[in-house]
Scaffold this motif. Structure first.
Motif, PDB file in Angstrom:
ATOM      1  N   UNK A 151      17.654   5.100  30.595  1.00 39.07           N
ATOM      2  CA  UNK A 151      18.123   6.790  30.628  1.00 39.07           C
ATOM      3  C   UNK A 151      18.752   7.126  29.354  1.00 39.07           C
ATOM      4  N   UNK A 152      17.753   6.301  28.461  1.00 31.98           N
ATOM      5  CA  UNK A 152      17.814   7.539  26.930  1.00 31.98           C
ATOM      6  C   UNK A 152      16.855   8.454  27.302  1.00 31.98           C
ATOM      7  N   UNK A 153      15.646   8.351  28.252  1.00 27.72           N
ATOM      8  CA  UNK A 153      14.957   9.595  28.393  1.00 27.72           C
ATOM      9  C   UNK A 153      14.904  10.157  29.480  1.00 27.72           C
ATOM     10  N   UNK A 154      16.437  11.050  29.930  1.00 30.80           N
ATOM     11  CA  UNK A 154      16.704  11.707  30.473  1.00 30.80           C
ATOM     12  C   UNK A 154      15.532  12.426  31.712  1.00 30.80           C
ATOM     13  N   UNK A 155      14.790  13.502  30.556  1.00 35.59           N
ATOM     14  CA  UNK A 155      14.164  14.461  31.076  1.00 35.59           C
ATOM     15  C   UNK A 155      12.514  13.759  31.985  1.00 35.59           C
ATOM     16  N   UNK A 156      12.597  12.591  31.961  1.00 35.13           N
ATOM     17  CA  UNK A 156      11.574  12.496  32.418  1.00 35.13           C
ATOM     18  C   UNK A 156      10.906  11.690  33.693  1.00 35.13           C
ATOM     19  N   UNK A 157      10.597  11.441  34.388  1.00 35.00           N
ATOM     20  CA  UNK A 157      10.535  10.588  35.595  1.00 35.00           C
ATOM     21  C   UNK A 157      10.248   9.682  36.014  1.00 35.00           C
ATOM     22  N   UNK A 158       9.371   9.368  35.097  1.00 35.57           N
ATOM     23  CA  UNK A 158       8.971   8.047  34.931  1.00 35.57           C
ATOM     24  C   UNK A 158       8.156   7.291  33.384  1.00 35.57           C
ATOM     25  N   UNK A 159       9.406   5.807  33.266  1.00 36.88           N
ATOM     26  CA  UNK A 159       8.782   5.131  32.482  1.00 36.88           C
ATOM     27  C   UNK A 159       9.037   3.492  32.694  1.00 36.88           C
ATOM     28  N   UNK A 160       7.740   2.879  31.791  1.00 34.37           N
ATOM     29  CA  UNK A 160       7.210   2.103  32.292  1.00 34.37           C
ATOM     30  C   UNK A 160       8.706   1.091  30.922  1.00 34.37           C
ATOM     31  N   UNK A 161       9.387  -0.015  31.156  1.00 38.60           N
ATOM     32  CA  UNK A 161      10.756  -0.516  29.666  1.00 38.60           C
ATOM     33  C   UNK A 161       9.600  -1.640  29.587  1.00 38.60           C
ATOM     34  N   UNK A 162       9.526  -2.792  28.705  1.00 41.07           N
ATOM     35  CA  UNK A 162       9.371  -3.233  28.663  1.00 41.07           C
ATOM     36  C   UNK A 162      10.333  -4.219  28.027  1.00 41.07           C
ATOM     37  N   UNK A 163      10.746  -5.207  29.166  1.00 39.06           N
ATOM     38  CA  UNK A 163      11.838  -6.175  28.391  1.00 39.06           C
ATOM     39  C   UNK A 163      11.410  -8.061  27.936  1.00 39.06           C
ATOM     40  N   UNK A 164      11.877  -8.118  26.881  1.00 42.48           N
ATOM     41  CA  UNK A 164      11.848  -9.289  26.825  1.00 42.48           C
ATOM     42  C   UNK A 164      13.325 -10.686  26.651  1.00 42.48           C
ATOM     43  N   UNK A 165      12.122 -11.540  27.128  1.00 41.01           N
ATOM     44  CA  UNK A 165      13.499 -12.616  27.530  1.00 41.01           C
ATOM     45  C   UNK A 165      13.280 -13.462  26.118  1.00 41.01           C
TER      46      UNK A 165
END
Length: 384
Positions: A314-328
């Motif tokens: 949501x911090x990049x609302x103008x971009x349709x698709x992003x890949x988020x690296x989530x660190x557990x």
């Protein structure tokens, strides 16, 4: 609210099929997989505008087109236009690559909008995602948990060593500010004067040049590490605390979550015996069900990680698709966001999560199905 990827695309029986254009590298897996998804959805095959021609000014768009801006990677001729002459495996030159690439994305997006076409990504979003310092700052300002980072620029090894000492940090990830696919990433441990260990895929030649390698290696003397950091520093560095990752099957693990039109649609566990979990560096896809069970045993749910990825996207609302690296974190009790990737959707054969609206769809088919959301998201992102 953005529609679910499962909502039907515009057109269909009562309307015209969507027309797509792709700025990409012909024959590249990304471009090929996206074109396959477009045709499978019943749309005409997309026009492919090669990055090599686009960077030389050879492109035009048509009113009503959806323009996918794809990765310029995996093409030596394109890399030379962006980075300058030299071996495309070189690590150095990322700052020049960044300036030229983000300029090109702005020009492409502006041209698309002038023509009445809709770009898949906002150029300012892309510029932030490809600068790890700015991306970290944007996420942090939005309240998204991220690893603590050194607050000031790092000019070289001595500056880095002093900054880590002042911050009380003994283990850190040192990242090329504009790198991707683990290029220029160093997992660094400092145990005292002269006691260092750097784990990286960067290969240093006898004359001091740096090359990306598919083999992870270790540097264990301070002169070696100093030379490595000093060579990386001119292009800019981002330094953050090394958060111990959770493990799965005795291997370090994290999650790549693909977010399409605001919805977490796909997730893969990446595991490795190294600190970097990138699949091309010996990482492997892990068992998502096992990760789900580990999170549940720790008192949480996989949805906690997915919602965090959506907050980051949501911090990049103008971009349709992003890949988020989530660190557990160790024990799977907490999560942080490591990076947000503008081109983080290359996960062949992975289908959508149950309940995501993308069941049975790969990451590219989910994006094609979500194209109705693109005009609204492009309007949100424009002019930020």
């Amino acid at each position: 609210m953005s529609p679910s990827p499962s909502d039907p695309p515009p057109g269909g029986p009562a309307g015209d099929a969507v027309r797509f254009a792709v700025v990409g590298n012909p024959g590249n897996r990304r471009t090929t997989l996206f074109a396959d998804a477009v045709r499978a959805a019943g749309h005409p095959a997309p026009r492919v505008l090669p990055w090599y021609e686009v960077l030389r000014g050879g492109y035009a768009f048509e009113s009503g087109e959806f323009v996918r801006i794809d990765s310029p990677g995996e093409d030596a001729d394109v890399d030379r236009l962006l980075r300058g002459d030299g071996d495309p495996a070189r690590v150095e030159g990322s700052a020049l690559w960044y300036r030229r690439f983000t300029t090109a994305v702005r020009e492409v997006a502006d041209a698309a909008r002038r023509a009445g076409a809709v770009p898949s990504a906002d150029p300012e979003d892309v510029a932030v995602m490809f600068d790890k310092r700015r991306c970290h700052a944007r996420l942090g300002a939005a309240g998204v948990p991220v690893p603590p980072a050194l607050p000031r620029p790092v000019a070289g090894w001595e500056d880095l060593r002093d900054g880590l000492r002042d911050a009380g940090v003994a283990r850190a990830f040192v990242k090329a500010a504009h790198g991707s696919s683990a290029s220029g990433v160093v997992a660094l441990a400092v145990a005292g004067p002269g006691r260092v260990r750097a784990t990286t895929s960067v290969e240093t030649t006898d004359d001091g040049r740096l090359f990306n390698s598919l083999r992870v290696r270790h540097y264990t003397t301070e002169p070696q590490v100093a030379a490595l950091v000093d060579a990386l520093a001119p292009d800019g560095l981002h330094v953050e605390r090394w958060l111990p990752k959770a493990s799965l099957g005795g291997r370090a693990a994290d999650l790549r979550v693909v977010v399409v039109a605001g919805h977490a649609t796909h997730a893969v566990v990446r595991t490795s015996r190294y600190p970097m979990t990138n699949l091309h560096l010996g990482g492997a896809r892990g068992d998502l069900c096992a990760a789900r069970a580990a999170i549940r045993a720790a008192g949480g749910t996989l949805d906690d990680a997915l919602r965090l990825a959506e907050r980051a996207a949501a911090c990049f609302p103008g971009t349709l698709c992003v890949g988020v690296d989530v660190l557990p974190a160790t024990g799977w009790r907490r999560f942080a966001v490591g990076e947000v990737n503008a081109f983080g959707d290359l996960l062949p054969r992975l289908t959508g999560l149950p309940g995501s609206g993308a069941e049975g769809l790969d990451t590219y088919a989910a994006q094609v199905a979500a194209v109705p959301a693109a005009p609204a998201r492009a309007t949100q992102g424009a002019g930020k």
